[in-house]
Design a protein around this motif. Structure first.
Motif, short mmCIF file in Angstrom:
data_model
loop_
_atom_site.label_atom_id
_atom_site.label_comp_id
_atom_site.label_asym_id
_atom_site.label_seq_id
_atom_site.Cartn_x
_atom_site.Cartn_y
_atom_site.Cartn_z
N GLU A 96 14.14 56.29 94.55
CA GLU A 96 15.05 56.40 93.42
C GLU A 96 14.65 55.37 92.38
O GLU A 96 14.04 54.36 92.69
CB GLU A 96 16.49 56.14 93.86
CG GLU A 96 17.02 57.13 94.89
CD GLU A 96 18.44 56.80 95.30
OE1 GLU A 96 19.27 56.52 94.42
OE2 GLU A 96 18.71 56.82 96.50
N THR A 97 15.04 55.62 91.14
CA THR A 97 14.77 54.68 90.07
C THR A 97 15.82 53.57 90.08
O THR A 97 17.01 53.83 90.18
CB THR A 97 14.81 55.40 88.71
OG1 THR A 97 13.83 56.44 88.71
CG2 THR A 97 14.53 54.46 87.56
N VAL A 98 15.35 52.34 90.01
CA VAL A 98 16.23 51.18 89.93
C VAL A 98 16.19 50.69 88.49
O VAL A 98 15.12 50.44 87.94
CB VAL A 98 15.77 50.05 90.88
CG1 VAL A 98 16.64 48.82 90.73
CG2 VAL A 98 15.78 50.55 92.31
N GLU B 119 23.15 50.75 96.33
CA GLU B 119 22.15 51.13 97.33
C GLU B 119 21.24 52.23 96.79
O GLU B 119 21.66 53.07 95.99
CB GLU B 119 22.83 51.62 98.60
CG GLU B 119 23.64 50.51 99.28
CD GLU B 119 24.35 50.99 100.52
OE1 GLU B 119 24.70 52.19 100.60
OE2 GLU B 119 24.56 50.16 101.42
N VAL B 120 20.00 52.20 97.24
CA VAL B 120 19.01 53.23 96.91
C VAL B 120 18.29 53.63 98.19
O VAL B 120 18.31 52.90 99.18
CB VAL B 120 17.99 52.75 95.86
CG1 VAL B 120 18.64 52.51 94.51
CG2 VAL B 120 17.27 51.49 96.32
N GLN B 121 17.64 54.77 98.14
CA GLN B 121 16.87 55.22 99.30
C GLN B 121 15.42 54.76 99.17
O GLN B 121 14.83 54.81 98.10
CB GLN B 121 16.93 56.72 99.43
CG GLN B 121 18.29 57.22 99.84
CD GLN B 121 18.26 58.70 100.19
OE1 GLN B 121 17.51 59.46 99.61
NE2 GLN B 121 19.09 59.08 101.14
N ILE C 269 20.02 46.99 96.70
CA ILE C 269 19.02 46.55 95.73
C ILE C 269 18.68 45.08 95.92
O ILE C 269 17.53 44.67 95.82
CB ILE C 269 19.49 46.84 94.29
CG1 ILE C 269 19.52 48.35 94.08
CG2 ILE C 269 18.60 46.17 93.26
CD1 ILE C 269 20.15 48.79 92.77
N LYS C 270 19.69 44.26 96.24
CA LYS C 270 19.45 42.81 96.39
C LYS C 270 18.51 42.49 97.55
O LYS C 270 17.95 41.40 97.60
CB LYS C 270 20.77 42.06 96.57
CG LYS C 270 21.49 42.35 97.86
CD LYS C 270 22.78 41.56 97.93
CE LYS C 270 23.48 41.84 99.25
NZ LYS C 270 24.74 41.09 99.34
N ASP C 271 18.28 43.43 98.45
CA ASP C 271 17.39 43.20 99.59
C ASP C 271 15.93 43.58 99.30
O ASP C 271 15.07 43.35 100.14
CB ASP C 271 17.88 43.97 100.81
CG ASP C 271 19.24 43.48 101.29
OD1 ASP C 271 19.55 42.28 101.07
OD2 ASP C 271 19.99 44.28 101.86
N GLY D 170 9.55 41.86 95.71
CA GLY D 170 8.19 42.19 95.31
C GLY D 170 8.12 42.92 93.98
O GLY D 170 9.11 43.19 93.34
N PRO D 171 6.88 43.26 93.59
CA PRO D 171 6.65 43.92 92.30
C PRO D 171 7.14 45.37 92.33
O PRO D 171 7.15 46.01 93.38
CB PRO D 171 5.14 43.86 92.12
CG PRO D 171 4.61 43.79 93.51
CD PRO D 171 5.64 43.02 94.31
N ALA D 172 7.52 45.83 91.16
CA ALA D 172 7.97 47.22 91.05
C ALA D 172 6.81 48.11 90.72
O ALA D 172 5.83 47.72 90.19
CB ALA D 172 9.04 47.33 89.98
#
Length: 42
Positions: free
Chosen positions: A10-12, A21-23, A35-37, A40-42
């Motif tokens: 999913e797009t953050v 939360e995202v998958q 998301i907070k977990d 690293g780079p996107a």
């Protein structure tokens, strides 16, 4: 995620809150994470 590489499914965006939360996929195993977990780079 904890030193393990995952692919975002999913797009953050900047507007999202850290507790949303995202998958993500860990070599095909799809999990929902906060998301907070994510590190690293996107």
């Amino acid at each position: 995620m904890g030193g393990e590489v995952a692919e975002l499914l999913e797009t953050v965006t900047e507007a999202m809150r850290p507790n949303e939360e995202v998958q993500v996929s860990f070599d095909g195993d799809v999990e929902t994470v906060k998301i907070k977990d994510i590190e690293g780079p996107a």
